[in-house]
Design a protein around this motif. Structure first.
Motif, PDB file in Angstrom:
ATOM      1  N   GLY A 399       0.783  -1.233   0.000  1.00  0.00           N
ATOM      2  CA  GLY A 399       0.000   0.000   0.000  1.00  0.00           C
ATOM      3  C   GLY A 399       0.806   1.270   0.000  1.00  0.00           C
ATOM      4  N   PHE A 400       1.998   1.235  -0.629  1.00  0.00           N
ATOM      5  CA  PHE A 400       2.804   2.455  -0.733  1.00  0.00           C
ATOM      6  C   PHE A 400       2.019   3.545  -1.463  1.00  0.00           C
ATOM      7  CE2 PHE A 400       5.735   5.265  -2.911  1.00  0.00           C
ATOM      8  CZ  PHE A 400       6.716   5.515  -1.983  1.00  0.00           C
ATOM      9  N   ASP A 401       2.013   4.742  -0.898  1.00  0.00           N
ATOM     10  CA  ASP A 401       1.329   5.915  -1.457  1.00  0.00           C
ATOM     11  C   ASP A 401      -0.166   5.662  -1.675  1.00  0.00           C
ATOM     12  OD1 ASP A 401       1.449   8.603  -2.161  1.00  0.00           O
ATOM     13  OD2 ASP A 401       1.625   8.177  -4.294  1.00  0.00           O
ATOM     14  N   SER A 402      -0.713   4.785  -0.876  1.00  0.00           N
ATOM     15  CA  SER A 402      -2.145   4.506  -0.943  1.00  0.00           C
ATOM     16  C   SER A 402      -2.847   5.243   0.197  1.00  0.00           C
ATOM     17  CB  SER A 402      -2.398   3.005  -0.813  1.00  0.00           C
ATOM     18  OG  SER A 402      -2.130   2.579   0.520  1.00  0.00           O
ATOM     19  N   THR A 403      -4.133   5.006   0.331  1.00  0.00           N
ATOM     20  CA  THR A 403      -4.891   5.595   1.442  1.00  0.00           C
ATOM     21  C   THR A 403      -4.303   5.173   2.785  1.00  0.00           C
ATOM     22  OG1 THR A 403      -6.862   5.443   0.052  1.00  0.00           O
ATOM     23  CG2 THR A 403      -7.223   5.871   2.382  1.00  0.00           C
ATOM     24  N   ALA A 404      -3.722   3.974   2.819  1.00  0.00           N
ATOM     25  CA  ALA A 404      -3.160   3.450   4.064  1.00  0.00           C
ATOM     26  C   ALA A 404      -1.757   3.957   4.348  1.00  0.00           C
ATOM     27  CB  ALA A 404      -3.149   1.918   4.015  1.00  0.00           C
ATOM     28  N   ASP A 405      -1.177   4.731   3.429  1.00  0.00           N
ATOM     29  CA  ASP A 405       0.178   5.253   3.603  1.00  0.00           C
ATOM     30  C   ASP A 405       0.063   6.740   3.944  1.00  0.00           C
ATOM     31  OD1 ASP A 405       2.874   5.639   3.627  1.00  0.00           O
ATOM     32  OD2 ASP A 405       3.190   5.308   1.486  1.00  0.00           O
ATOM     33  N   ILE A 406      -0.046   7.031   5.232  1.00  0.00           N
ATOM     34  CA  ILE A 406      -0.363   8.386   5.686  1.00  0.00           C
ATOM     35  C   ILE A 406       0.917   9.187   5.942  1.00  0.00           C
ATOM     36  CG2 ILE A 406      -1.466   9.740   7.512  1.00  0.00           C
ATOM     37  CD1 ILE A 406      -3.441   7.441   7.871  1.00  0.00           C
ATOM     38  N   ILE A 407       0.971  10.386   5.384  1.00  0.00           N
ATOM     39  CA  ILE A 407       2.085  11.307   5.627  1.00  0.00           C
ATOM     40  C   ILE A 407       1.828  12.053   6.935  1.00  0.00           C
ATOM     41  CG2 ILE A 407       3.116  13.492   4.868  1.00  0.00           C
ATOM     42  CD1 ILE A 407       2.894  12.556   2.027  1.00  0.00           C
ATOM     43  N   LEU A 429      -4.786   6.197  12.589  1.00  0.00           N
ATOM     44  CA  LEU A 429      -5.625   6.168  11.394  1.00  0.00           C
ATOM     45  C   LEU A 429      -5.226   5.027  10.461  1.00  0.00           C
ATOM     46  CD1 LEU A 429      -6.033   9.965  10.544  1.00  0.00           C
ATOM     47  CD2 LEU A 429      -7.440   8.502  11.995  1.00  0.00           C
ATOM     48  N   GLU A 430      -3.928   4.763  10.363  1.00  0.00           N
ATOM     49  CA  GLU A 430      -3.487   3.623   9.556  1.00  0.00           C
ATOM     50  C   GLU A 430      -4.049   2.330  10.132  1.00  0.00           C
ATOM     51  OE1 GLU A 430       0.729   3.565   9.032  1.00  0.00           O
ATOM     52  OE2 GLU A 430       0.715   5.171   7.537  1.00  0.00           O
ATOM     53  N   GLY A 431      -4.105   2.261  11.445  1.00  0.00           N
ATOM     54  CA  GLY A 431      -4.680   1.071  12.090  1.00  0.00           C
ATOM     55  C   GLY A 431      -6.156   0.896  11.746  1.00  0.00           C
ATOM     56  N   VAL A 432      -6.909   1.998  11.721  1.00  0.00           N
ATOM     57  CA  VAL A 432      -8.329   1.935  11.347  1.00  0.00           C
ATOM     58  C   VAL A 432      -8.477   1.380   9.933  1.00  0.00           C
ATOM     59  CG1 VAL A 432     -10.355   3.340  10.787  1.00  0.00           C
ATOM     60  CG2 VAL A 432      -9.072   3.794  12.882  1.00  0.00           C
ATOM     61  N   TYR A 437     -10.918  -1.209   6.837  1.00  0.00           N
ATOM     62  CA  TYR A 437     -11.071  -0.901   5.406  1.00  0.00           C
ATOM     63  C   TYR A 437      -9.851  -1.405   4.632  1.00  0.00           C
ATOM     64  CZ  TYR A 437     -14.492   2.358   7.389  1.00  0.00           C
ATOM     65  OH  TYR A 437     -15.543   2.914   8.080  1.00  0.00           O
ATOM     66  N   PRO A 438      -9.540  -2.698   4.754  1.00  0.00           N
ATOM     67  CA  PRO A 438      -8.304  -3.222   4.142  1.00  0.00           C
ATOM     68  C   PRO A 438      -8.268  -3.060   2.621  1.00  0.00           C
ATOM     69  CG  PRO A 438      -9.740  -5.009   4.865  1.00  0.00           C
ATOM     70  CD  PRO A 438     -10.306  -3.763   5.442  1.00  0.00           C
ATOM     71  N   GLU A 439      -9.439  -2.946   1.994  1.00  0.00           N
ATOM     72  CA  GLU A 439      -9.461  -2.777   0.535  1.00  0.00           C
ATOM     73  C   GLU A 439      -8.828  -1.459   0.105  1.00  0.00           C
ATOM     74  OE1 GLU A 439     -13.206  -0.848   2.126  1.00  0.00           O
ATOM     75  OE2 GLU A 439     -12.072  -2.697   2.531  1.00  0.00           O
ATOM     76  N   LYS A 510      -9.235  13.064  19.312  1.00  0.00           N
ATOM     77  CA  LYS A 510      -9.630  11.674  19.552  1.00  0.00           C
ATOM     78  C   LYS A 510     -10.798  11.242  18.660  1.00  0.00           C
ATOM     79  CE  LYS A 510      -6.569  10.529  22.656  1.00  0.00           C
ATOM     80  NZ  LYS A 510      -6.826  10.243  24.067  1.00  0.00           N
ATOM     81  N   LYS A 511     -11.408  12.202  17.971  1.00  0.00           N
ATOM     82  CA  LYS A 511     -12.490  11.885  17.033  1.00  0.00           C
ATOM     83  C   LYS A 511     -11.978  11.667  15.602  1.00  0.00           C
ATOM     84  CE  LYS A 511     -15.681  12.600  20.203  1.00  0.00           C
ATOM     85  NZ  LYS A 511     -16.419  11.471  20.815  1.00  0.00           N
ATOM     86  N   ALA A 512     -10.681  11.833  15.384  1.00  0.00           N
ATOM     87  CA  ALA A 512     -10.147  11.695  14.029  1.00  0.00           C
ATOM     88  C   ALA A 512     -10.446  10.329  13.401  1.00  0.00           C
ATOM     89  CB  ALA A 512      -8.643  11.969  14.030  1.00  0.00           C
ATOM     90  N   PRO A 513     -10.319   9.211  14.138  1.00  0.00           N
ATOM     91  CA  PRO A 513     -10.696   7.921  13.533  1.00  0.00           C
ATOM     92  C   PRO A 513     -12.159   7.882  13.095  1.00  0.00           C
ATOM     93  CG  PRO A 513      -9.366   7.562  15.495  1.00  0.00           C
ATOM     94  CD  PRO A 513      -9.704   9.023  15.474  1.00  0.00           C
ATOM     95  N   ASP A 514     -13.035   8.508  13.868  1.00  0.00           N
ATOM     96  CA  ASP A 514     -14.454   8.538  13.486  1.00  0.00           C
ATOM     97  C   ASP A 514     -14.673   9.401  12.242  1.00  0.00           C
ATOM     98  OD1 ASP A 514     -15.382   6.868  15.517  1.00  0.00           O
ATOM     99  OD2 ASP A 514     -15.506   8.520  16.948  1.00  0.00           O
ATOM    100  N   VAL A 515     -13.876  10.454  12.096  1.00  0.00           N
ATOM    101  CA  VAL A 515     -13.951  11.267  10.868  1.00  0.00           C
ATOM    102  C   VAL A 515     -13.696  10.382   9.655  1.00  0.00           C
ATOM    103  CG1 VAL A 515     -12.832  13.094   9.541  1.00  0.00           C
ATOM    104  CG2 VAL A 515     -13.349  13.455  11.955  1.00  0.00           C
TER     105      VAL A 515
END
Length: 706
Positions: A399-407, A429-432, A437-439, A510-515
């Motif tokens: 998942g390089f440079d994907s949604t799961a690769d957070i800067i 957020l990467e954990g969420v 949402y592994p897709e 602490k609400k960022a994951p819910d966002v």
């Protein structure tokens, strides 16, 4: 601190040696209280030494031009981090590497050791031309018209220590993309170059589309087009002319308005280009031929490496191969992207990483703008072994440079400007994403970027979903919560067009994951087939997303844990100091005169070496600093170099007539009317000396009168 002199014996570059000796001398003066602290700060910043949030510690920013490192250089940086810092290498969004927790007194020795492997700190911070960035796949990109690496290298070399860009109003950033897809994100740079080729008379001509005036920070702005096609030999003259314009007319008093994007907005593109044309006559070169052989070709492993370890997880390998491995334009070779959470890799791991690179890839690793690495020239037969060995280091995450690769920038971990934690939010957020949402590990459209403050070091202003650190006050309890500002709709589309994200709402951290959960679910339910997130955001509109997320901003139902920032145990409170990254502005007469006299010496030294354009620009700085010193001493506020000249004419009309004639402005701006030559440089330096002598005379008279 004198041990650094032993390291200098291994250098063969007298300019670098002098630079390091000068830094050591200034550190000693600072420690003895013999140098103005603000002046010293400006000097060390231009040498990559940046004060950390933790008192007594420095962050050292290592300049990696266009992200290109050899294995030997990677090892050297890892050793330096172990010996002098905290044992960590932090990759940045400008393709630099930062080392933290360094003692100020040891920085000259550290720098000398880095230079033994041709690694510099010079102008990695401060009011200078920052690291020149480029697409990490330059030279191997199947979509590129030609390799931009030599062009980025030439620009880096030409402007390093160039007097035109040592003490500008603010920093200046330059990028090179490899294709029309704008892989170098030119639209957020002061100058962005995108390669183009045209044919005339059967001959192929190289050039660049040129974008100028982009920038992020608290007030982001997209770049505008200066040229559809600028021939390759003109990019350095154009850059120098534009830097002269920025240096002369750019804001210097109000730091928040001191970037080139504000000058462009103020006077407009047409006037900027007119001023660029005015400067052309004074350039040392009107055509600069780029040596395309200056960047060495790939050095490949002598034998194909294989791991003796079994492939334990074939499914993970296939996913990694799908998301992190891509064919190069060179047939039979692949480039491999290495995802690094928060851009952090320990010194010990870096050495093992270097072993792997030597075994499977070319001796040319590129740091990427999303805080990872690209390995080049990997054979298909080596991919399974490479994956296995990277996986042992936890460097084979898909998942390089994907949604799961957070800067994420360093934030409150080390930065003075950090408001709330950014690195820990990124990991949460990467954990969420990985769990729920592994897709999205395969999604290359939605990009998530986080900064610890509004300044956008984490590029939140160009994120599909961006966050920057902030705070919220609970109106009922009057207590302050750590918060994040949510921004949406930024990034690049499939055609390479760039978009700035819009601020939508502020919520407790602490609400960022819910966002994320709300936004992902909404997009999944309502987006049209194949619709890009930026397009979806525009279609729905900002208010739609505000209403969607509004319930998460409610502070009436917060819990005790919401008052504690990610990764912390204590009650949150805002603790920021003045940031150093853009340098400082000094308005003391003695300091300004010191700078003017120093520039006068540099002008003479450059003249003796035959560097006439440099000597002329140093002499120009003598006029500016001397005039500013008198104006400041008189209590006159000055914002730009052009303003200094104008105010000087108004305040000291007649006092300097014997030296400059009727107009100081006209006298100084002869710099634009004469081509650099030995005779003209000699004359201009002589005039600057006479002017400086008169400044001292007038100031003494003013002091006696008072």
């Amino acid at each position: 601190m004198q041990s650094f002199r032993t390291e200098l014996e291994n250098l063969d570059n007298p300019v670098v040696e002098k630079d390091i000796i000068d830094l050591a001398a200034r550190i000693e003066k600072f420690n003895n209280g013999d140098i103005d602290p603000d002046k010293f700060r400006s000097l060390r910043l231009a040498r990559g030494v940046y004060g950390q949030r933790q008192p007594g510690n420095q962050m050292v920013r290592i300049k990696i031009p266009y992200g290109k490192m050899s294995v030997k250089q990677l090892r050297r940086i890892a050793d330096i981090s172990t010996e002098y810092g905290g044992g960590n290498l932090h990759a940045t969004t400008r393709q630099d590497i930062q080392i933290h927790y360094v003692s100020l007194d040891r920085t000259p020795e550290l720098w000398a050791k880095l230079e033994q492997d041709d690694i510099t700190l010079r102008e990695a911070c401060g009011n200078t031309v920052r690291n020149v960035t480029a697409s990490p796949v330059a030279g191997i990109d199947p979509n590129e018209p030609f390799d931009v690496s030599p062009y980025a290298h030439a620009v880096f070399e030409y402007f390093l220590r160039n007097p035109v860009c040592q003490e500008m109003g603010r920093k200046f950033k330059i990028s090179f993309s490899s294709s029309d897809k704008d892989t170098g994100i030119s639209f957020i740079h002061d100058i962005g170059f995108i390669p183009k080729v045209k044919t005339e008379g059967g001959k192929e001509i190289r050039g660049f589309k040129v974008m100028i005036g982009g920038g992020l920070g608290a007030q982001p702005a997209p770049a505008v087009k200066a040229y559809d096609f600028l021939e390759e030999d003109q990019i350095i003259p154009f850059t120098e002319a534009l830097l002269r314009v920025f240096d002369r007319y750019g804001e210097r008093k109000r730091r928040v308005k001191a970037r080139f994007k504000f000058l462009l907005a103020d006077i407009g593109l047409e006037e900027v280009m007119r001023l660029v044309k005015e400067e052309w006559n004074a350039l040392s070169t009107k055509s600069y031929k780029i040596d395309t052989s200056a960047v060495a070709g790939p050095v490949l492993p002598t034998t194909i490496g294989f791991s003796d370890k079994a492939l334990i997880n074939p499914e993970q390998f296939e996913l990694w191969k799908e998301t992190n491995v891509h064919p190069q334009k060179q047939e039979g070779y692949y480039y491999v992207e290495v995802k690094v959470p928060n851009g952090d890799i320990s010194s010990q791991k870096a050495h093992k990483f270097a072993d792997i690179i030597s075994k499977y890839a070319a001796d040319d690793v590129r740091v990427t703008v999303n805080q990872g690495y690209v390995l080049r020239y990997v054979k298909e037969d080596s991919l399974k072994s490479l994956f296995t060995e990277l996986d042992d280091l936890n460097l084979a995450n898909p998942g390089f440079d994907s949604t799961a690769d957070i800067i994420a920038c360093a934030g409150t971990d080390t930065c003075n400007l950090g408001i709330s934690n950014s690195t820990r939010v990124a990991l949460e957020l990467e954990g969420v994403i990985e769990r729920e949402y592994p897709e999205l590990i395969k999604n290359n459209d939605i990009k998530i970027k986080i900064s610890g403050c509004p300044n956008s070091c984490g590029h939140h202003a160009i994120a599909s979903i961006g966050f920057h650190g902030s705070s919220l006050r609970n109106k009922a309890t009057k207590k302050v919560l750590p918060a994040v500002q949510v921004l949406l709709g930024g990034g690049l589309d499939k055609d390479g067009d760039g978009f700035i994200a819009e601020k939508v709402i502020k919520v407790p951290s602490k609400k960022a994951p819910d966002v994320l959960r709300v936004l992902f679910n909404d997009y999944d339910e309502n987006a049209e087939e194949g619709e890009y997130y930026a397009t979806y955001f525009k279609r729905q509109g900002k208010d739609y997303f505000y209403q969607l997320l509004k319930f998460l901003a409610d502070t009436e139902n917060v819990t005790d844990s919401d008052y504690i920032d990610w990764g912390k145990d204590e009650q949150f409170k805002v603790e920021t100091e003045v940031g150093e990254c853009a340098g400082v502005i000094i308005d003391l007469f003695s300091t300004l005169m010191f700078e003017a006299e120093e520039k006068a010496q540099w002008a003479k030294q450059a003249h003796e070496l035959g560097n006439y354009a440099d000597s002329i620009y140093h002499a120009y700085s003598v006029f500016i600093n001397g005039a500013k010193a008198l104006l400041v001493d008189k209590g006159v506020t000055v914002n730009t170099q052009a303003g200094i000249m104008k105010s000087f004419d108004e305040e000291f009309e007649g006092d300097f007539e014997s030296v400059v004639g009727s107009s100081f402005t006209d006298f100084v701006l002869r710099i634009k009317q004469n081509e650099p030559s030995k005779e003209w440089a000699e004359k201009f330096i002589e005039d600057a000396d006479q002017f400086l002598g008169k400044v001292k005379e007038v100031q003494e008279q003013e002091t006696e009168t008072v």
